[in-house]
Write an enzyme that holds these catalytic residues in place. Structure first.
Site, mmCIF file in Angstrom:
data_model
loop_
_atom_site.group_PDB
_atom_site.id
_atom_site.type_symbol
_atom_site.label_atom_id
_atom_site.label_comp_id
_atom_site.label_asym_id
_atom_site.label_seq_id
_atom_site.Cartn_x
_atom_site.Cartn_y
_atom_site.Cartn_z
ATOM 1 N N ASP A 8 11.627 -3.889 -5.732
ATOM 2 C CA ASP A 8 12.729 -3.868 -4.781
ATOM 3 C C ASP A 8 14.037 -4.224 -5.484
ATOM 4 O O ASP A 8 14.031 -4.953 -6.481
ATOM 5 C CB ASP A 8 12.476 -4.870 -3.649
ATOM 6 C CG ASP A 8 11.320 -4.448 -2.753
ATOM 7 O OD1 ASP A 8 11.037 -3.238 -2.696
ATOM 8 O OD2 ASP A 8 10.700 -5.335 -2.127
ATOM 9 N N TYR A 11 3.331 -12.185 -10.958
ATOM 10 C CA TYR A 11 4.652 -12.433 -10.383
ATOM 11 C C TYR A 11 4.936 -13.933 -10.299
ATOM 12 O O TYR A 11 4.023 -14.744 -10.134
ATOM 13 C CB TYR A 11 4.725 -11.887 -8.952
ATOM 14 C CG TYR A 11 4.580 -10.399 -8.814
ATOM 15 C CD1 TYR A 11 5.691 -9.558 -8.785
ATOM 16 C CD2 TYR A 11 3.319 -9.816 -8.686
ATOM 17 C CE1 TYR A 11 5.553 -8.185 -8.642
ATOM 18 C CE2 TYR A 11 3.163 -8.446 -8.548
ATOM 19 C CZ TYR A 11 4.287 -7.637 -8.517
ATOM 20 O OH TYR A 11 4.137 -6.274 -8.374
ATOM 21 N N ASP A 33 11.717 -10.694 3.660
ATOM 22 C CA ASP A 33 12.522 -11.321 2.620
ATOM 23 C C ASP A 33 13.927 -11.551 3.163
ATOM 24 O O ASP A 33 14.195 -11.321 4.350
ATOM 25 C CB ASP A 33 12.535 -10.487 1.328
ATOM 26 C CG ASP A 33 13.152 -9.098 1.512
ATOM 27 O OD1 ASP A 33 13.838 -8.863 2.522
ATOM 28 O OD2 ASP A 33 12.938 -8.242 0.635
ATOM 29 N N ARG A 67 5.644 -9.910 -0.715
ATOM 30 C CA ARG A 67 6.327 -10.271 0.540
ATOM 31 C C ARG A 67 5.325 -10.498 1.660
ATOM 32 O O ARG A 67 5.443 -11.423 2.457
ATOM 33 C CB ARG A 67 7.285 -9.152 0.955
ATOM 34 C CG ARG A 67 8.590 -9.099 0.215
ATOM 35 C CD ARG A 67 9.460 -7.967 0.742
ATOM 36 N NE ARG A 67 8.956 -6.661 0.363
ATOM 37 C CZ ARG A 67 9.026 -5.580 1.124
ATOM 38 N NH1 ARG A 67 9.538 -5.646 2.336
ATOM 39 N NH2 ARG A 67 8.583 -4.414 0.697
#
Length: 291
Positions: A38, A66, A80, A172
Site C-alpha cells: 500500500d 513485516y 488503517d 491490516r
C-alpha cells in the site's frame, strides 16, 4: 536486463510508481513487482526485469515478514489510518497478559476475511472501487498462515510486533481481527515489509538511489533469486527431452532422486541453469523454462 532488484519502497508512493521508475532507469519493457505494498506502507518490494518476470509468481508465493504497529480502541473503514473512523472504544482496562494471549492465538492457520479496501475482485470489480462507492459486499475467507509473531511490544493502546506469514495475508486484517477478539477494535498505524523470500530489508536498495547510470549494479540473477530451491542436474542425453517439455520417468535422467511435489532449480548437462522443475508420481518435468 534480466534479473531482480531488491527495492525498498518509501512511504507515499504506490508499487506501480516503483515499477515506473525502474522501467525508466533500465529502459526495459518487461518489468513487474512481486506483491503490492500500500502507498503508506514501506519496505521490501522485489522488482523483476526481462526474463525474470517469468518468476514473479514463485517469489510472490514465498513467505513474507513485516514490522507492524497498530492502535487498540479504534476501527476505520480501511483498517488503517487512511480510512474514516467508524468506532472508538476504551482499551485501557485490557491487561497486557490478555492482549498477549490474543495476539499469540493467531499463530498458525486461520480463515482471514480480506478488507473491503483491497485490490481483490468481486465479479470483475476491484473491492476498493466498490468500497469508495459506499458498497460493502460479502468476502470469502481465505486460509492463510501466521508462521510467527515475535518482538511484541505493548504500550496500550499501541502495539508493535514482527509477523512472518504466508502469501495472501493482509496485515491490516490481522490487526483488525486481534482488535475484534479483544472486543475493542484496532487499526493499523504503521507497516514495513522486512522480507520477501530471500530478499531482506538489510540487502535492499532504496528506490531513491536507483538511476539510469547505476541500475545495472543492483540486478540479482534469476539463479540467485531462486536459490532457496534445491538444485538438480540433468544427466547426459536427457536435456533435449526436458527442454521440449517432456515428462521424463526414467530414473537415470537426473543426478538424484527428486521428492514428489518439491520444486527444483534444474541444470543441464553443461551445468547451466535452465529453469524450474517438479516431480510427480509419473516423472519429472520442467515447470518453468528460463532460457
Amino acid at each position: 536486463m534480466n534479473g531482480v532488484i531488491n527495492v525498498f519502497k518509501n512511504r507515499g508512493m504506490s508499487s506501480f510508481d516503483v515499477v515506473r521508475i525502474i522501467k525508466k532507469a533500465s529502459k526495459e519493457k518487461k518489468v513487474g513487482h512481486t506483491g503490492t505494498l500500500d502507498p503508506e506502507a514501506t519496505g521490501v518490494l522485489p522488482v523483476c526485469l526481462g526474463k525474470a518476470t517469468k518468476i514473479i509468481d514463485y517469489i510472490m508465493t514465498a513467505e513474507k515478514s513485516y514490522y507492524v504497529k497498530f492502535k487498540l480502541g479504534v476501527k476505520t473503514t480501511t483498517y488503517d489510518l487512511e480510512g474514516e473512523v467508524v468506532e472508538e472504544k476504551d482499551s485501557s482496562k485490557l491487561r497486557n497478559e490478555e492482549i498477549l494471549d490474543v495476539i499469540n492465538s493467531f499463530k498458525g492457520e486461520y480463515l482471514q476475511v480480506p478488507p473491503m479496501y483491497s485490490a481483490l475482485k468481486k465479479d470483475g470489480i476491484r473491492l476498493y472501487n466498490l468500497a469508495r462507492q459506499g458498497i460493502e459486499v460479502e468476502r470469502e475467507g481465505r486460509n492463510i498462515n501466521i508462521y510467527d509473531i515475535k518482538n511484541i511490544y505493548i504500550s496500550n493502546p499501541y502495539i508493535s510486533m514482527d509477523v512472518t506469514c504466508s502469501k495472501g495475508t493482509y496485515i491490516r486484517s490481522l490487526c483488525y481481527d486481534i482488535g475484534e477478539k479483544l472486543g475493542v477494535g484496532a487499526t493499523m498505524t504503521e507497516l514495513k515489509r522486512t522480507k520477501t523470500s530471500i530478499f531482506t530489508e538489510e540487502e535492499s536498495v532504496n528506490i531513491d538511489e536507483i538511476e539510469e547510470n547505476n541500475v545495472g549494479e543492483f540486478i540479482i540473477t534469476l539463479e540467485e533469486a531462486l536459490k532457496s530451491y534445491p538444485k538438480i542436474n540433468i544427466n547426459k542425453g536427457y536435456t533435449k527431452l526436458f527442454i521440449n517439455g517432456v515428462k521424463v520417468g526414467d530414473k537415470r535422467s537426473l543426478d538424484l532422486k527428486p521428492k514428489i511435489g518439491q520444486l527444483y532449480r534444474v541444470y543441464d548437462e553443461e551445468k547451466v541453469f535452465i529453469g524450474l522443475g517438479k516431480q510427480d508420481e509419473f516423472g519429472f518435468k520442467i515447470e518453468k523454462l528460463l532460457i
